[in-house]
Each structure stands twice: as structure tokens, then as C-alpha cells.
Design an enzyme around this catalytic site. Structure first.
Site, short mmCIF file in Angstrom:
data_model
loop_
_atom_site.label_atom_id
_atom_site.label_comp_id
_atom_site.label_asym_id
_atom_site.label_seq_id
_atom_site.Cartn_x
_atom_site.Cartn_y
_atom_site.Cartn_z
N ARG A 49 0.82 -1.22 0.00
CA ARG A 49 0.00 0.00 0.00
C ARG A 49 0.85 1.26 0.00
O ARG A 49 0.46 2.29 -0.53
CB ARG A 49 -0.92 0.02 1.22
CG ARG A 49 -2.07 -0.96 1.13
CD ARG A 49 -2.75 -1.11 2.45
NE ARG A 49 -1.78 -1.45 3.50
CZ ARG A 49 -2.06 -1.66 4.77
NH1 ARG A 49 -3.31 -1.55 5.18
NH2 ARG A 49 -1.14 -1.97 5.65
N HIS A 173 9.45 -23.05 3.88
CA HIS A 173 10.84 -22.77 3.49
C HIS A 173 11.81 -23.85 3.97
O HIS A 173 12.91 -23.97 3.46
CB HIS A 173 11.28 -21.37 3.95
CG HIS A 173 11.61 -21.24 5.41
ND1 HIS A 173 10.69 -20.97 6.36
CD2 HIS A 173 12.79 -21.34 6.06
CE1 HIS A 173 11.28 -20.91 7.54
NE2 HIS A 173 12.56 -21.14 7.40
N LYS A 177 15.70 -26.01 2.24
CA LYS A 177 17.00 -26.14 2.88
C LYS A 177 17.75 -27.33 2.27
O LYS A 177 17.17 -28.39 2.07
CB LYS A 177 16.85 -26.33 4.40
CG LYS A 177 16.36 -25.06 5.11
CD LYS A 177 16.28 -25.29 6.60
CE LYS A 177 15.52 -24.17 7.30
NZ LYS A 177 16.32 -23.00 7.60
N ASP A 230 2.86 -22.35 14.53
CA ASP A 230 3.92 -21.64 13.80
C ASP A 230 4.99 -22.60 13.28
O ASP A 230 5.56 -22.37 12.21
CB ASP A 230 4.57 -20.61 14.75
CG ASP A 230 5.64 -19.77 14.07
OD1 ASP A 230 5.36 -19.24 12.97
OD2 ASP A 230 6.76 -19.65 14.62
N HIS A 235 6.76 -26.86 9.36
CA HIS A 235 8.15 -27.32 9.20
C HIS A 235 8.38 -28.69 9.82
O HIS A 235 8.99 -29.57 9.21
CB HIS A 235 9.11 -26.31 9.85
CG HIS A 235 8.90 -24.89 9.41
ND1 HIS A 235 8.57 -24.56 8.12
CD2 HIS A 235 8.96 -23.72 10.09
CE1 HIS A 235 8.45 -23.25 8.03
NE2 HIS A 235 8.67 -22.71 9.21
P1 NDP Z 1 4.95 -7.69 7.40
O1 NDP Z 1 3.87 -7.26 8.30
O2 NDP Z 1 6.35 -7.31 7.70
O3 NDP Z 1 4.63 -7.16 5.93
C1 NDP Z 1 3.33 -7.17 5.39
C2 NDP Z 1 3.36 -6.54 4.01
O4 NDP Z 1 2.04 -6.52 3.49
C3 NDP Z 1 3.86 -5.10 3.98
O5 NDP Z 1 4.63 -4.92 2.82
C4 NDP Z 1 2.56 -4.30 3.90
O6 NDP Z 1 2.87 -3.06 3.32
C5 NDP Z 1 1.73 -5.22 2.99
N1 NDP Z 1 0.27 -5.03 3.10
C6 NDP Z 1 -0.48 -5.06 4.23
N2 NDP Z 1 -1.78 -4.87 3.94
C7 NDP Z 1 -1.87 -4.76 2.59
C8 NDP Z 1 -2.93 -4.52 1.68
N3 NDP Z 1 -4.20 -4.39 2.10
N4 NDP Z 1 -2.64 -4.42 0.37
C9 NDP Z 1 -1.38 -4.55 -0.07
N5 NDP Z 1 -0.32 -4.75 0.73
C10 NDP Z 1 -0.56 -4.85 2.05
O7 NDP Z 1 4.80 -9.27 7.23
P2 NDP Z 1 5.93 -10.34 6.90
O8 NDP Z 1 6.75 -9.87 5.75
O9 NDP Z 1 6.63 -10.72 8.15
O10 NDP Z 1 5.07 -11.61 6.50
C11 NDP Z 1 4.38 -11.72 5.27
C12 NDP Z 1 3.83 -13.14 5.14
O11 NDP Z 1 4.90 -14.06 5.18
C13 NDP Z 1 2.89 -13.56 6.25
O12 NDP Z 1 1.98 -14.49 5.74
C14 NDP Z 1 3.82 -14.27 7.22
O13 NDP Z 1 3.14 -15.17 8.06
C15 NDP Z 1 4.72 -14.98 6.24
N6 NDP Z 1 6.01 -15.36 6.81
C16 NDP Z 1 6.87 -14.42 7.27
C17 NDP Z 1 8.09 -14.80 7.79
C18 NDP Z 1 9.08 -13.80 8.26
O14 NDP Z 1 10.21 -14.22 8.60
N7 NDP Z 1 8.76 -12.50 8.26
C19 NDP Z 1 8.50 -16.23 7.88
C20 NDP Z 1 7.53 -17.13 7.32
C21 NDP Z 1 6.33 -16.70 6.81
P3 NDP Z 1 1.94 -1.75 3.46
O15 NDP Z 1 1.68 -1.57 4.92
O16 NDP Z 1 2.77 -0.69 2.83
O17 NDP Z 1 0.73 -2.07 2.69
C1 BG6 Z 2 9.22 -19.39 10.56
C2 BG6 Z 2 8.55 -19.14 11.87
O1 BG6 Z 2 8.35 -20.08 9.69
O2 BG6 Z 2 10.39 -20.19 10.77
C3 BG6 Z 2 9.51 -18.46 12.84
O3 BG6 Z 2 7.44 -18.29 11.66
C4 BG6 Z 2 10.80 -19.25 12.97
O4 BG6 Z 2 8.91 -18.29 14.12
C5 BG6 Z 2 11.37 -19.57 11.60
O5 BG6 Z 2 11.72 -18.47 13.71
C6 BG6 Z 2 12.53 -20.53 11.73
O6 BG6 Z 2 13.13 -20.69 10.46
P1 BG6 Z 2 14.67 -21.04 10.35
O7 BG6 Z 2 14.90 -21.21 8.88
O8 BG6 Z 2 15.41 -19.86 10.93
O9 BG6 Z 2 14.88 -22.27 11.15
#
Ligand code: NDP
Ligand code: BG6
Length: 481
Positions: A49, A173, A177, A230, A235
Site C-alpha cells: 500500500r 521454506h 534447505k 507456527d 516445518h
Molecule cells: P509484514 O507485516 O512485515 O509485511 C506485510 C506486508 O504486506 C507489507 O509490505 C505491507 O505493506 C503489505 N500489506 C499489508 N496490507 C496490505 C494490503 N491491504 N494491500 C497490499 N499490501 C498490504 O509481514 P511479513 O513480511 O513478516 O510476513 C508476510 C507473510 O509471510 C505472512 O503471511 C507471514 O506469516 C509470512 N512469513 C513471514 C516470515 C518472516 O520471517 N517474516 C516467515 C515465514 C512466513 P503496506 O503496509 O505498505 O501495505
Molecule cells: C518461521 C517461523 O516459519 O520459521 C519463525 O514463523 C521461525 O517463528 C522460523 O523463527 C525458523 O526458520 P529457520 O529457517 O530460521 O529455522
């Protein structure tokens, strides 16, 4: 590398300003480009956004790469930066994807949803309404896919209205690995293990995913899910299925996934009684991890919580191969060390021919597969200590280190490349994810029915006392005890 899949010309990352994109996706794409593995002409379009122009997005990505330890190669960066573009969009708004469709220009695309799964249905509908769901287009879904079996079925159904299953890539993910992929090679490229891979030779299996990190700023997400949803639902069950599955007919995606599904179907469901005996929940209190004093989960969260940051459980697989062989799974935050490890514990000798002195050192064979931080496979074998002082036995590991000294790839590199190559082998099929949730629901329900609150454990310890009792009840112990 233009000849790989010339048809994919756009890769859109929805959620491009988020944590996952910054830590995993954008660096992985840079490294793939560095190895010349991205198709010529592939454009990478960030979307979220937040309003910004292309230059600002390029600057943001450069900042991400500059913060990493690997360093940035200017020639690679120039090529990579030329691929980047940005298009602001709110996927929940009807006209949200209009501008994006102009950048995509009707080209076959991959849509990576690095967004909250609650938005997956909305994105799919918006893509469809904007004419962006063409037959060659693929969609990549991040975990967690739902919160339970029902919500995961609902999300899968919404996605399926727009993208048929062959175009849906569900990420776990761990499957990207190197060592996890090597599990299939270890089991099915060696004749050595298969005759022993059953309840005649194996006593039990331990799978540990231990993290030293706490939940920290991720608590709004984590508090809703906890360690069971989680880590175990995805995993850890994936690791379990790869260890337990029957030999597939071939290495094809569906042959392997069919076998994994059979294991999930054979997992013994939890009953209310099992919650007390078979699954332990914990939550970290303040403590010391790697020499540093750290806060409790509730302090990080700013209030009381019933969410578990630790799970240890016993899984039983009711089939001919594994009857009577428990699989012990353990994962937690703020444990003493980072360790992802699978240990296959073989049965003790039926009878020892050595004297009592030698027997004191006699251990059963064990195959240990280390995934993190080291990548190593070792087989613990008994041998005789050299010397003239009678027979003394010792256990020595036969080790197969997978560390070739090169850069360790981010798991997402393999997975992103496979989506581009249209190879679904390392992605989770719809039935797998739904079966895994159904089993996890049984664990969560049995905790809820019995009112089992998470037991406290000090940060820096191996979890609550119940985790040790879980193995002791069957006369076994965790490997680090
Ligand atoms: P974040 O909260 O850091 O990022 C969310 C993103 O979504 C931002 O770029 C936000 O940007 C965008 N966003 C939110 N609402 C909207 C909308 N209505 N339209 C368009 N864009 C939107 O989340 P993560 O990056 O941590 O996680 C993303 C996904 O990946 C989730 O499903 C999470 O569970 C999964 N995941 C994350 C991991 C991690 O290590 N972070 C590990 C494994 C899975 P903006 O606010 O500018 O719209
Ligand atoms: C993510 C979980 O899927 O895997 C996290 O949401 C966790 O909570 C992570 O820390 C662990 O991944 P890795 O590759 O660092 O073992």
C-alpha cells in the site's frame, strides 16, 4: 539464463515492503541473478500500500543488500536494479490492481503473496477481476495457511476459485534447505538404510528445532498462533513425513507428495487424555541466553498470554513400518542453542559378546542429521579403542559434512527458482496442508479441553520439566540430557 522458462516475465511481490521480502525474498532474487539463474527480461515488481516511485524502491532494495554481510557486486547490482519496479496497490480495494495491470502488460507472471493469509482470497479475486490470472500465471502462498483445518480449507477454496492446484505453490521454506532435500537422497540413493528403516531396527526418532531468539516484535502474529501452529504444523511435520514416508515411485512432485500424504493420514489422532501424556506446552520466562539476560515472553508482549513458545510432543504413526516407534518433536524459542536436528535412534544390541568393562561404553547406533547451524549427517558407530588394555568400546561418528565452504544459500533461493521453473516438488499440496492442520487441531483441542496452560521455563533452558518426563515415561531421554 533465457532458455529456462522464457514464458515467465513478471514476478510481483505483494508485501514487498515487509519483513519477509527484506530478509529473504529480495536478497534471494539478487543471489539468483548473481548466479545468472533468472530468466532474461524477468521484471521484479514490488507492491504494497505504501506510495513510492521506482527510484525509491530501488534505493530501498539497495539499502537491504548493503546491510547484508555478503557485500554487493556492482555489475550484478546494475543488472538486478534494472529488473526492479514498484507499483502501490491495496489488494482489498476494488480498483487496487489497475495500475499494476499496466505494468504487467498481460505478460505471464508469478504473484508472490508475502502478505497476511487473511488477504489471500482478496488478492486472488482482485487479480482475476483485473485480468491478471492468465493460464501461465502462478501464485505463491506463504505460511501459515490458516489457523486450523477449517480456515485453511476456506483459504484454499478461495484461491482455487481463481488458480487451479497446478498453479499454486505453497511455501514451506524448510523444504528449500539443502539438508532437507538431502534427506530424500540419503534415504533413496543408498541401499544401506532402507532395510533398517522400520520398527525392527529403529527405537525412536527425535526432531528438534531449537531457537535462541525470542518472539520480540513479532508477538502480534505469534500470540495468535504459538509454537504448535507456527512450527509444528508446517516445518516439523514436513520433516517427519520425509523421514517416515515409503519410497515413492519416482522423484516426481506428486509421487513424493502422495507418500507424504499417506504418513499424515497414518498419524494417530490425539484424544483429550493425550494432552496430559503426549504433548507439553511451555512459555519462556526471563533468563539468560548465550550470556545475555533476556525478558520473558509476557514482558515482550506487554501482558499475560496463554500462548505457548515451546512444544514437545509424541507422535505415533499407525502403519506397518512405524508401529511402536515414537517420533518425539520439540521446538521452542529462547532455548540454550540454535539447533535443528533429526536423530534416528537405532535399537540396542540384542546381546553383547563383550565383557562388562567393554559394555559400559556400548551405545546403540544413531543417525544424526543436522540442518542448522551446521549441515552434517553423521552415523554413530561402535568401534574398539586401540591399545593392549583389553577390549574397550567407543562410539565414533562417521561424518558426512555438507559444508563445501561456499556461501550457504537462503532456502528461498531454491524455492523461488523452482517456481520460475514450474517445479512443484518442494511445495506443499493442498491435501497435505489440510491433513496437517487436522492433526494439529487434535492437539490444540485436547489442550483446550483439558485446560492445559503453558508451563513456565527459564529462557536459556531446554523447556519445562514435562518435556523431559514425556520421554522418561517411555524409558528414553532427549539427546542433550
Ligand atoms: P509484514 O507485516 O512485515 O509485511 C506485510 C506486508 O504486506 C507489507 O509490505 C505491507 O505493506 C503489505 N500489506 C499489508 N496490507 C496490505 C494490503 N491491504 N494491500 C497490499 N499490501 C498490504 O509481514 P511479513 O513480511 O513478516 O510476513 C508476510 C507473510 O509471510 C505472512 O503471511 C507471514 O506469516 C509470512 N512469513 C513471514 C516470515 C518472516 O520471517 N517474516 C516467515 C515465514 C512466513 P503496506 O503496509 O505498505 O501495505
Ligand atoms: C518461521 C517461523 O516459519 O520459521 C519463525 O514463523 C521461525 O517463528 C522460523 O523463527 C525458523 O526458520 P529457520 O529457517 O530460521 O529455522
Amino acid at each position: 539464463m533465457s532458455d529456462l522458462t522464457p514464458q515467465i516475465q513478471r514476478l510481483v511481490i505483494f508485501g514487498a515492503t515487509g519483513d519477509l521480502a527484506a530478509r529473504m525474498l529480495l536478497p534471494s532474487l539478487y543471489f539468483l541473478d548473481s548466479d545468472k539463474l533468472l530468466p532474461d527480461g524477468l521484471k521484479i515488481i514490488g507492491s504494497a500500500r505504501s506510495e513510492m516511485d521506482r527510484d525509491a524502491f530501488v534505493k530501498l532494495v539497495r539499502g537491504i543488500m548493503d546491510k547484508r554481510s555478503e557485500g554487493v557486486d556492482e555489475a550484478v547490482w546494475k543488472r538486478f536494479a534494472e529488473r526492479l519496479d514498484y507499483c502501490a496497490a491495496d489488494v482489498t480495494k476494488g480498483a487496487g490492481l489497475k495500475a499494476l495491470s499496466e505494468v504487467i502488460e498481460g505478460r505471464p507472471s508469478i504473484y508472490y503473496l508475502a502478505l497476511s493469509p487473511s488477504l489471500y482470497g482478496a488478492v486472488c479475486r482482485a487479480l482475476d477481476e483485473s485480468g491478471l490470472s492468465c493460464g501461465e500465471c502462478r501464485i505463491v502462498l506463504e505460511k501459515p495457511l490458516g489457523h486450523d483445518a477449517e480456515s485453511s480449507r476456506a483459504i484454499n477454496a478461495e484461491v482455487a476459485e481463481v488458480f487451479e492446484e497446478s498453479r499454486v505453490f505453497r511455501i514451506d521454506h524448510y523444504l528449500g534447505k539443502e539438508t532437507v532435500q538431502n534427506l530424500i537422497a540419503l534415504r533413496f540413493a543408498n541401499t544401506l538404510f532402507e532395510p533398517l528403516w522400520n520398527n525392527l531396527a529403529i527405537d525412536h526418532v527425535q526432531i528438534t528445532v531449537a531457537e535462541t531468539e525470542g518472539v520480540g516484535d513479532r508477538w502480534p502474529y505469534y500470540d495468535e498462533y504459538g509454537a504448535l501452529r507456527d512450527m509444528v504444523q508446517n516445518h516439523m511435520l514436513q520433516l517427519l513425513t520425509l523421514i517416515a514416508m515409503e519410497p515413492p515411485a519416482d522423484a516426481g512432485a506428486d509421487s513424493v507428495r502422495d507418500e507424504k500424504v499417506k504418513v499424515l493420514k497414518s498419524l494417530r489422532p490425539f484424544s483429550r487424555h493425550d494432552a496430559q501424556q503426549m504433548a507439553v506446552r511451555g512459555q519462556y520466562k526471563a533468563g539468560v541466553v548465550e550470556g545475555k539476560t533476556v525478558k520473558s515472553y509476557e514482558e515482550e508482549r506487554g501482558g499475560p498470554s496463554q500462548t505457548e513458545t515451546f512444544v514437545a510432543l509424541r507422535a505415533d504413526i499407525d502403519n506397518w513400518r512405524w508401529a511402536g516407534v515414537p517420533f518425539f518433536l520439540r521446538t521452542g524459542k529462547r532455548l540454550p542453542e540454535r539447533r535443528t536436528q533429526i536423530a534416528i535412534q537405532f535399537k540396542p544390541l540384542p546381546h553383547s559378546i563383550f565383557g562388562q568393562a567393554a559394555d559400559n561404553d556400548l551405545s546403540a547406533n544413531r543417525l544424526v542429521i543436522d540442518l542448522q547451524p551446521k549441515e552434517d549427517i553423521s552415523l554413530l558407530l561402535m568401534n574398539r579403542r586401540p591399545g593392549l588394555a583389553g577390549t574397550r568400546l567407543q562410539a565414533l561418528p562417521l561424518s558426512l559434512s555438507l559444508d563445501d565452504g561456499g556461501r550457504r544459500r537462503i532456502a528461498y533461493e531454491r524455492l523461488l527458482l523452482d517456481v520460475i521453473l514450474n517445479n512443484p516438488q518442494l511445495f506443499v499440496r493442498r491435501d497435505e496442508v489440510e491433513l496437517a492442520w487436522a492433526w494439529i487441531d487434535g492437539v490444540a483441542d485436547s489442550w483446550a479441553d483439558s485446560g492445559q496452560a503453558p508451563r513456565p521455563y527459564a529462557a536459556g533452558s531446554w523447556g519445562p520439566a514435562g518435556a523431559f518426563a514425556l520421554l522418561e515415561r517411555s524409558g528414553r531421554a532427549w539427546l542433550d540430557e
